[in-house]
Structure formats: C-alpha cells, structure tokens
Design a protein around this motif. Structure first.
Motif, PDB file in Angstrom:
ATOM      1  N   GLU A   1       0.831  -1.208   0.000  1.00  0.00           N
ATOM      2  CA  GLU A   1       0.000   0.000   0.000  1.00  0.00           C
ATOM      3  C   GLU A   1       0.864   1.255   0.000  1.00  0.00           C
ATOM      4  O   GLU A   1       0.545   2.244  -0.685  1.00  0.00           O
TER       5      GLU A   1
ATOM      6  N   HIS B   1       2.236   1.881  -3.497  1.00  0.00           N
ATOM      7  CA  HIS B   1       1.226   2.470  -4.376  1.00  0.00           C
ATOM      8  C   HIS B   1       1.112   3.972  -4.120  1.00  0.00           C
ATOM      9  O   HIS B   1       1.002   4.770  -5.063  1.00  0.00           O
ATOM     10  N   LYS B   2       1.157   4.366  -2.844  1.00  0.00           N
ATOM     11  CA  LYS B   2       1.090   5.795  -2.510  1.00  0.00           C
ATOM     12  C   LYS B   2       2.302   6.528  -3.057  1.00  0.00           C
ATOM     13  O   LYS B   2       2.197   7.634  -3.577  1.00  0.00           O
TER      14      LYS B   2
ATOM     15  N   GLU C   1       4.216   5.655  -5.622  1.00  0.00           N
ATOM     16  CA  GLU C   1       4.183   5.703  -7.086  1.00  0.00           C
ATOM     17  C   GLU C   1       3.133   6.676  -7.609  1.00  0.00           C
ATOM     18  O   GLU C   1       3.268   7.214  -8.708  1.00  0.00           O
ATOM     19  N   SER C   2       2.086   6.912  -6.829  1.00  0.00           N
ATOM     20  CA  SER C   2       1.034   7.833  -7.258  1.00  0.00           C
ATOM     21  C   SER C   2       1.366   9.287  -6.927  1.00  0.00           C
ATOM     22  O   SER C   2       0.635  10.206  -7.326  1.00  0.00           O
ATOM     23  N   ASN C   3       2.453   9.511  -6.207  1.00  0.00           N
ATOM     24  CA  ASN C   3       2.873  10.868  -5.866  1.00  0.00           C
ATOM     25  C   ASN C   3       3.233  11.624  -7.146  1.00  0.00           C
ATOM     26  O   ASN C   3       3.896  11.090  -8.038  1.00  0.00           O
ATOM     27  N   LYS C   4       2.829  12.870  -7.225  1.00  0.00           N
ATOM     28  CA  LYS C   4       3.051  13.654  -8.438  1.00  0.00           C
ATOM     29  C   LYS C   4       4.508  14.085  -8.606  1.00  0.00           C
ATOM     30  O   LYS C   4       4.928  14.453  -9.700  1.00  0.00           O
TER      31      LYS C   4
ATOM     32  N   ASP D   1       8.583  13.790  -8.918  1.00  0.00           N
ATOM     33  CA  ASP D   1       9.461  12.862  -9.622  1.00  0.00           C
ATOM     34  C   ASP D   1      10.510  12.339  -8.647  1.00  0.00           C
ATOM     35  O   ASP D   1      11.531  12.972  -8.404  1.00  0.00           O
TER      36      ASP D   1
ATOM     37  N   THR E   1      12.438   5.869  -5.751  1.00  0.00           N
ATOM     38  CA  THR E   1      11.645   4.730  -6.211  1.00  0.00           C
ATOM     39  C   THR E   1      12.546   3.536  -6.524  1.00  0.00           C
ATOM     40  O   THR E   1      12.204   2.382  -6.219  1.00  0.00           O
TER      41      THR E   1
END
Length: 323
Positions: free
Chosen positions: A274, A277-278, A280-283, A285, A290
């Motif tokens: 979870e 996912h949070k 990777e969804s961060n706007k 870069d 990552t």
C-alpha cells in the motif's frame, strides 16, 4: 558501472516461501565476484577448522540460490564485493557473539569498533584487521558517501545485541530486532551500493522511512520464523526470537506462535504494498527514491526466499558438527 544482469526466480514450487514479493537473482553472472569476496571474508575473519569457519561455509551451501545474488541484485557491479564483505563479516560476528556471555559480547563489539577509528588501540583480531583494511580502502577513495556508510556501521556495532532484557510483547521486540539485524546499516549499504543519495529530500525521506520500517519488520521477523528450529536449543544466555516472545505474550504453544508470526509478516507486506502504491502515485518525480524502494523489495524477497530454502534453517546441524 551498472548492476549485474538478474533473472526472475520461479518460487511457485518452493512451498515454505510465503512472501508476496517477486524474487530476482544476479548470481548467474555475478557469482565469481561474490565467491571471491566471500572467500576473502571467511578466510580472513575465521581460523581454519573452527566452529566459526564451518558455520560460515555451511551458510552458503544453498542450492536454491546464493544469499547475495538474491538480495542485492541492484548493486553496482564494482560495489557488490563490498556488500558481500560487509554482510558476511556481520554474519560471522553474529555467529561468534551469540556463543559469548552478554557482557563479553558487548566488549567484543567495542573492540571491533576500534577498527573503524583512525587510531585503534585494542587487540588486533582477525575480524578487526579485516574491518580496518576495508575502512582504509574506502577512506582512500575520498567519497563522502563511504564515510557516511562507515559511521552507520560504527553505530550499528555499538547498538547490536546491547539490551539484556526479556521482551514481553512483539511490539517491544521489533525495534530491537531491527537493530540487531543491523538494519539501518543494511539500508545505507543498499543506497551506497547503488550509488544513489545517502539522504533524499525531506519529503522523500518521510515516505521512504515508513517503507524502510515495514521492510525491516518483514526481514527481521522472517529470519526469526525460519531460524526458530535452529535457535530454540542453542546454548546461550539470551534467546532472541519472535516465536519465543509470542509464546510468552499470548501463552500459546510454539506451533501457534509460528502461525501468528507468519500472519503478522504477511500483514506487514500488505502495508508495504500500500505504501508503494502511494509513493508511485505521488506527483513528484522521485526516480532515485523509487529505485531504492524497489531494491528494498528485492532485498526482502531474496532474503525470504533464501531463508525458506537454505540448509542452515532446514537441515539443522548439531553443535558437535561445528566443533
């Protein structure tokens, strides 16, 4: 340089492996580098014919995969040997220290820390000389990140196995388990080996630290889960294992404690997924961060797979086999 090529590992037929993380292995191309570094460490830090050397050699008899190929596949090729040397050194130290009384083990850790200082004064043991030589190599490179790594190792040696207490709950035990796993050092070692920043931006570090915690819980407790049969009858004045903690905390037999521990690990993996996912969804870069989280995934996966297959935990040797 870039990392050695790695390949996915088919875990479907390995019944004991219960992790949801996919496994990769770089040993197919990296094995000569790994083996050379392993031999250097084992034969520099132990004496021929001793229990410490036999345990070290036995640790690497897993036909399912090499520990370092499975756990550190994103390390830069020119730094993988250092990863092997540092981790194997700590494994050997752990094997030796667990046989010593608590106070004596603390003194031995202090002696090892002397090797990380400019002017050491303690006795020159084989392990201490080995650590001093690595320190000299890295300092001579004039890389600030290497100095951070050595400072983290010093702190790890200071705090590992430093609490002589009986843990009453799993929550109390987990911080100790991460510390005694040298986990903060492992995290820094992964960053250093990948040649990524030893510190990200404050925003990144806030997210990363939460992920690091989950992975630390997973690997520390996974080790306890698979090593319990080996550890439960060891002659020591301090048994450190989550199975033992859970049996006392909940007044349950060992078999139930192992089931409870497995469930706890799987729930922590779900938390990690979870969090990823949070992230990777961060706007923003966060490319380097990552990559680092991916490396932690592979570390946890590789370590879980190794623990679920290695002879060390599944063909338990008797004490006299190492004497």
């Amino acid at each position: 340089m870039s990392p050695f090529p790695s390949q996915p590992v088919d875990t479907a037929r390995v019944v004991p492996y219960f992790s949801s993380f996919p496994v990769k292995n770089c040993e197919y191309t990296a094995l000569p580098t790994i083996q050379k570094a392993l031999n250097s460490t084992i034969y520099s830090c132990t004496t021929p014919g001793t229990k410490a050397q036999r345990k070290a050699e036995y640790r690497h008899t897993n036909p399912a995969g090499n520990l370092f190929g499975l756990c550190f596949s994103l390390s830069e090729a020119d730094r993988l040997r250092y990863v092997v040397q540092f981790i194997e050194f700590l494994c050997i130290v752990d094997d030796v220290m667990e046989d010593l009384p608590f106070k004596e083990a603390c003194k031995e850790h202090d002696f090892l820390r002397e090797a990380l200082r400019i002017r050491g004064v303690g006795p020159i043991s084989k392990s201490r000389r080995f650590l001093r030589d690595i320190r000299t190599e890295l300092v001579n490179e004039n890389d600030p990140s290497s100095l951070v790594l050595l400072e983290t190792l010093d702190m790890s040696l200071e705090h590992r196995d430093s609490l002589d207490v009986e843990f009453l709950t799993l929550e109390d035990y987990i911080p100790y388990r991460k510390m005694n796993f040298d986990y903060e050092f492992v995290c820094q070692l992964v960053r250093w080996a990948m040649k990524i920043p030893m510190k990200f931006s404050p925003e990144e570090e806030l997210l990363v630290s939460r992920y690091e915690h989950s992975i630390g819980v997973i690997v520390g407790l996974t080790n306890d889960y698979f090593s319990w049969e080996m550890e439960r009858n060891q002659p020591t004045d301090r048994l450190r294992n989550a199975v033992a903690v859970l049996t006392k905390e909940h007044s349950i037999p060992e078999s139930e404690a192992k089931v409870m521990l497995k469930d706890y690990i799987m729930k922590e993996e779900k938390k990690a997924l979870e969090l990823m996912h949070k992230f990777e969804s961060n706007k923003e870069d966060f490319e380097q961060a990552t990559r680092y989280l991916t490396a932690l995934d592979l570390f946890a996966a590789g370590y879980s797979f190794w623990c679920s297959t290695c002879p060390r935990y599944h063909r338990v040797q008797k004490e006299e086999d190492f004497n």
